[in-house]
Design a protein around this motif. Sequence first.
Motif, PDB file in Angstrom:
ATOM      1  N   ILE A   1      33.037  44.663  18.518  1.00  0.00           N
ATOM      2  CA  ILE A   1      33.978  43.385  18.605  1.00  0.00           C
ATOM      3  C   ILE A   1      35.200  43.890  19.152  1.00  0.00           C
ATOM      4  O   ILE A   1      35.611  44.911  18.656  1.00  0.00           O
ATOM      5  CB  ILE A   1      33.845  42.637  17.256  1.00  0.00           C
ATOM      6  N   MET A   2      35.767  43.089  20.087  1.00  0.00           N
ATOM      7  CA  MET A   2      37.190  43.416  20.612  1.00  0.00           C
ATOM      8  C   MET A   2      37.772  42.178  20.913  1.00  0.00           C
ATOM      9  O   MET A   2      37.298  41.220  21.323  1.00  0.00           O
ATOM     10  CB  MET A   2      36.849  44.112  21.983  1.00  0.00           C
ATOM     11  N   PRO A   3      39.153  42.167  20.597  1.00  0.00           N
ATOM     12  CA  PRO A   3      40.127  41.054  20.715  1.00  0.00           C
ATOM     13  C   PRO A   3      40.564  40.915  22.160  1.00  0.00           C
ATOM     14  O   PRO A   3      41.016  41.872  22.656  1.00  0.00           O
ATOM     15  CB  PRO A   3      41.054  41.134  19.856  1.00  0.00           C
ATOM     16  N   SER A   4      40.940  39.684  22.679  1.00  0.00           N
ATOM     17  CA  SER A   4      41.578  39.255  23.779  1.00  0.00           C
ATOM     18  C   SER A   4      42.637  38.481  23.397  1.00  0.00           C
ATOM     19  O   SER A   4      42.746  37.486  22.602  1.00  0.00           O
ATOM     20  CB  SER A   4      40.503  38.895  24.634  1.00  0.00           C
ATOM     21  N   TYR A   5      44.168  38.662  24.164  1.00  0.00           N
ATOM     22  CA  TYR A   5      45.072  37.779  23.833  1.00  0.00           C
ATOM     23  C   TYR A   5      45.587  37.280  25.140  1.00  0.00           C
ATOM     24  O   TYR A   5      45.725  37.931  25.944  1.00  0.00           O
ATOM     25  CB  TYR A   5      46.235  38.867  23.249  1.00  0.00           C
ATOM     26  N   LYS A   6      45.876  36.028  25.013  1.00  0.00           N
ATOM     27  CA  LYS A   6      46.722  35.455  26.293  1.00  0.00           C
ATOM     28  C   LYS A   6      47.430  34.198  25.784  1.00  0.00           C
ATOM     29  O   LYS A   6      46.740  33.258  24.781  1.00  0.00           O
ATOM     30  CB  LYS A   6      45.393  35.096  27.156  1.00  0.00           C
ATOM     31  N   ASN A   7      48.796  34.091  26.051  1.00  0.00           N
ATOM     32  CA  ASN A   7      49.425  32.940  25.686  1.00  0.00           C
ATOM     33  C   ASN A   7      49.447  32.465  24.346  1.00  0.00           C
ATOM     34  O   ASN A   7      49.467  31.238  23.986  1.00  0.00           O
ATOM     35  CB  ASN A   7      48.937  31.582  26.547  1.00  0.00           C
TER      36      ASN A   7
ATOM     37  N   ASN B   1      29.515  49.219  24.122  1.00  0.00           N
ATOM     38  CA  ASN B   1      29.247  48.259  25.019  1.00  0.00           C
ATOM     39  C   ASN B   1      30.575  47.176  24.537  1.00  0.00           C
ATOM     40  O   ASN B   1      30.412  46.210  23.865  1.00  0.00           O
ATOM     41  CB  ASN B   1      28.132  47.676  25.053  1.00  0.00           C
ATOM     42  N   GLN B   2      31.635  47.542  24.961  1.00  0.00           N
ATOM     43  CA  GLN B   2      32.892  46.734  24.469  1.00  0.00           C
ATOM     44  C   GLN B   2      33.590  45.866  25.743  1.00  0.00           C
ATOM     45  O   GLN B   2      33.812  46.087  26.784  1.00  0.00           O
ATOM     46  CB  GLN B   2      34.068  47.760  24.147  1.00  0.00           C
ATOM     47  N   TRP B   3      33.555  44.333  25.327  1.00  0.00           N
ATOM     48  CA  TRP B   3      33.919  43.313  26.200  1.00  0.00           C
ATOM     49  C   TRP B   3      35.141  42.922  25.743  1.00  0.00           C
ATOM     50  O   TRP B   3      35.398  42.443  24.685  1.00  0.00           O
ATOM     51  CB  TRP B   3      32.609  42.239  26.298  1.00  0.00           C
ATOM     52  N   ARG B   4      35.920  42.279  26.831  1.00  0.00           N
ATOM     53  CA  ARG B   4      37.261  41.578  26.614  1.00  0.00           C
ATOM     54  C   ARG B   4      37.469  40.743  27.684  1.00  0.00           C
ATOM     55  O   ARG B   4      37.122  41.142  29.026  1.00  0.00           O
ATOM     56  CB  ARG B   4      38.247  42.870  26.453  1.00  0.00           C
ATOM     57  N   PHE B   5      38.043  39.719  27.641  1.00  0.00           N
ATOM     58  CA  PHE B   5      38.591  38.828  28.689  1.00  0.00           C
ATOM     59  C   PHE B   5      40.201  39.598  29.089  1.00  0.00           C
ATOM     60  O   PHE B   5      40.833  39.947  28.214  1.00  0.00           O
ATOM     61  CB  PHE B   5      39.131  37.469  28.112  1.00  0.00           C
ATOM     62  N   VAL B   6      40.454  39.389  30.443  1.00  0.00           N
ATOM     63  CA  VAL B   6      41.689  39.825  30.868  1.00  0.00           C
ATOM     64  C   VAL B   6      41.601  39.232  32.277  1.00  0.00           C
ATOM     65  O   VAL B   6      40.700  39.035  33.139  1.00  0.00           O
ATOM     66  CB  VAL B   6      41.494  41.564  30.946  1.00  0.00           C
ATOM     67  N   ASP B   7      43.028  38.814  32.792  1.00  0.00           N
ATOM     68  CA  ASP B   7      43.304  38.291  33.952  1.00  0.00           C
ATOM     69  C   ASP B   7      43.579  39.308  34.928  1.00  0.00           C
ATOM     70  O   ASP B   7      44.791  40.068  35.032  1.00  0.00           O
ATOM     71  CB  ASP B   7      44.402  37.412  33.952  1.00  0.00           C
ATOM     72  N   TYR B   8      42.532  39.926  35.220  1.00  0.00           N
ATOM     73  CA  TYR B   8      42.736  41.520  36.061  1.00  0.00           C
ATOM     74  C   TYR B   8      43.509  41.307  37.256  1.00  0.00           C
ATOM     75  O   TYR B   8      44.339  42.396  37.261  1.00  0.00           O
ATOM     76  CB  TYR B   8      41.104  41.672  36.528  1.00  0.00           C
ATOM     77  N   GLU B   9      43.191  40.474  38.093  1.00  0.00           N
ATOM     78  CA  GLU B   9      44.123  40.397  39.459  1.00  0.00           C
ATOM     79  C   GLU B   9      45.175  39.300  39.358  1.00  0.00           C
ATOM     80  O   GLU B   9      45.680  38.927  40.571  1.00  0.00           O
ATOM     81  CB  GLU B   9      42.974  39.936  40.390  1.00  0.00           C
ATOM     82  N   GLY B  10      45.622  38.761  38.267  1.00  0.00           N
ATOM     83  CA  GLY B  10      46.831  38.081  38.067  1.00  0.00           C
ATOM     84  C   GLY B  10      46.686  36.646  38.824  1.00  0.00           C
ATOM     85  O   GLY B  10      47.581  36.132  39.443  1.00  0.00           O
ATOM     86  N   ASP B  11      45.417  36.045  38.893  1.00  0.00           N
ATOM     87  CA  ASP B  11      45.283  34.783  39.472  1.00  0.00           C
ATOM     88  C   ASP B  11      45.069  33.660  38.598  1.00  0.00           C
ATOM     89  O   ASP B  11      44.655  32.601  38.850  1.00  0.00           O
ATOM     90  CB  ASP B  11      43.898  34.854  40.353  1.00  0.00           C
ATOM     91  N   GLY B  12      45.433  33.863  37.245  1.00  0.00           N
ATOM     92  CA  GLY B  12      45.301  32.836  36.215  1.00  0.00           C
ATOM     93  C   GLY B  12      44.132  32.637  35.465  1.00  0.00           C
ATOM     94  O   GLY B  12      44.234  31.940  34.559  1.00  0.00           O
ATOM     95  N   ASP B  13      42.972  32.992  35.870  1.00  0.00           N
ATOM     96  CA  ASP B  13      41.704  33.000  35.021  1.00  0.00           C
ATOM     97  C   ASP B  13      41.306  34.066  34.575  1.00  0.00           C
ATOM     98  O   ASP B  13      41.770  35.364  34.925  1.00  0.00           O
ATOM     99  CB  ASP B  13      40.824  32.567  35.937  1.00  0.00           C
ATOM    100  N   ASP B  14      40.298  34.261  33.642  1.00  0.00           N
ATOM    101  CA  ASP B  14      39.840  35.310  32.845  1.00  0.00           C
ATOM    102  C   ASP B  14      38.853  35.849  33.623  1.00  0.00           C
ATOM    103  O   ASP B  14      37.657  35.428  33.564  1.00  0.00           O
ATOM    104  CB  ASP B  14      39.769  34.860  31.335  1.00  0.00           C
TER     105      ASP B  14
END
Length: 681
Positions: free
Chosen positions: A114-120, A164-177
Amino acid sequence: MQAALPRLQTSPLSFGSFILLLSCSLFGISSSFLYGEELPTLKYNHPGLVVDLHVGLWAFPIPCDFDQDGDHDLLVSCPDKPQNGTYFFENTQGKTAMPVFKAPVRLGPAYRDIMPSYKNGEMRLLTRNEEITDIKKDGFKQRRKIYPTTKVHTPREKYTVRGNQWRFVDYEGDGDDDLLIGIGDWEDYGMNFSGNGWAHAYDEQGRWKLGPLRGFVYVVRNNGTQEKPEYGEPERLTAGGEDVDVYGRPSPNLADFDGDGDLDLLCGEFLDGFTYYQNVGSRKKPKFAAGKRLMYRGEELKMDLEMIVPVAFDWDRDGDFDLIVGDEDGRVAFVEHTGKFDEEGTPLFEEPYYFQQEADDVYFGALVTPAVVDWDNDGDQDILTGNSAGYVALIENLDGNHPPKLAAPVKLKADLQTIRLQAGPNGSCQGPSEPKWGYTAISVADWDHDGLNDLIVNSIWGKVVWYQNIGTPEAPMLTSARPIEVEWPGNPPKPPAYWWEPQGSELATQWRTTPYVMDWNDDGLNDLVMLDHEGFLAFYEREKQGERLKLLPGKRVFQGTGPSVFNNRHQSIVEEAGPLQLNNGIAGRGGRVKLAFGDWDGDGHHDLLVNSINISWMKGYPGENGSYTFEEQGPLSDHVLAGHTTSPALWDWNQDGTVDLLIGAEDGRYYLLKNKTTSSR
């Protein structure tokens, strides 16, 4: 708050089960397991005591303000037995970097990886390709699939992905995850080689013949929108023109560690260190430089143990990304970003500070191996204990009451150096991925017959050593380890999977097994009873010639009535009677057996207590010509304490005159089992 312990699922009654029930009835026992009540944990019973924050074996940290009171709390997921769950450690001390947390409260089930993702200001939790939703309402039970498969990495062989660790991230700075995925790959290391425990995977010089662990990082781009994501194919990240590849499970973090406005990559590993990949591209077009190890005062920054899980998070609220890191033994540490950088722009961090909590359950790492003895000669029973990290500690009984008031564990020293036995690069028969583990299994007895208790230890190496006590009964003082020596008639035997040769007359036996010291034959000399190099229970007899004590080679005087051969979890392999082989496995599947002897049923004979789903009882019967027979009675409880192993110690903990059990478990806690067998006779 203690979670309910898992119970063993039983199948419809078979003829064998009927016989077991009949046997239990004859001994005054009411079920196929000897006792069915819950096994309580040993408590410190020490108001105001502060100890290391802990869960159980393996810690996946989730820093957040869970109760939304403005300060940082900790959630920690622990996916192992028996205290499986996700736990809430409440911070009631406000906006301080080093609070003393409240004892944990279980919120719901655990999830591996389990992995956390943080945004706004929002936190989301992923467990592989699923998102956990409404964590406060549903206790971590509700999940939704965000991607059609967990298999973004396809090794040549099956069953080699560990991590097998998954996270949300806005990789390319376009506003979506987008998705960031860390994969631990054991294929080159020989994961499928483990059917025989990695036997013979070293050469004669102790060099590993197989490959390393691999740790890859993937990104899956969102080609849709935040509201309607359309994920593409997984792309493996590169750095410096090569694949990002660390030593096993990478726990990847994308964050602006150097404060230049783009996202850098920082990875953990299966071991104990960190690798930093600076983004030398841009926020919208990341490009990573070759990895650099994080350093602290000229040396690599390392955790105390391994199997680490770092999470980037501004814990101290100073505007940069710190690391909150879970360790294998269930502890969690704060690794502070100093805000400084080396000459190449790599961020500098402080050494780990392990979080603290209010004391509740007695705890000392993972896979704890207790022995009960009056170590300081004050008339009450203390606990000495080993653990997976290779330490040995004293948990002092402060008042002798029932229940006792116990001190926090204090690591023992020998010649003023903290005792820590570790595998190093080639001491584990399971390979170089285990350098920080020691798996100390201990016995306490007067080995040299000078009136003082000494410490006898086996470990991950399978080399049995002892630490001589040269202090006083009230103030023990240990010298450095020396080998237990045997009067071998020729070359010392050893388990066949060990690459190294025993030196001199040293005893080399199965790894991670209890070296039980007792006067087995009642001749006034302390003997050694333990597994020999092939997993048979053996009697190493002590003799005295003049003033010299000698230890004779082990004799297989112990028989099993049937079953007589077991594996390392005490599951029967051979049902017929014969010499008692408590583990028939080799290499990594060998050893591991934890045991104790005592008169469990009050008939005046030695019984054997041995690790199983909790602890199993083997009833003892003396035979002719020094032989001894044990009859399997089964587990003493239906509560499952073991994923790996447990470790028994005899202790009349309720002070009723009947010996009971203290059970060390892999979650670092100690469980109490009251002896009802003696009183039922």
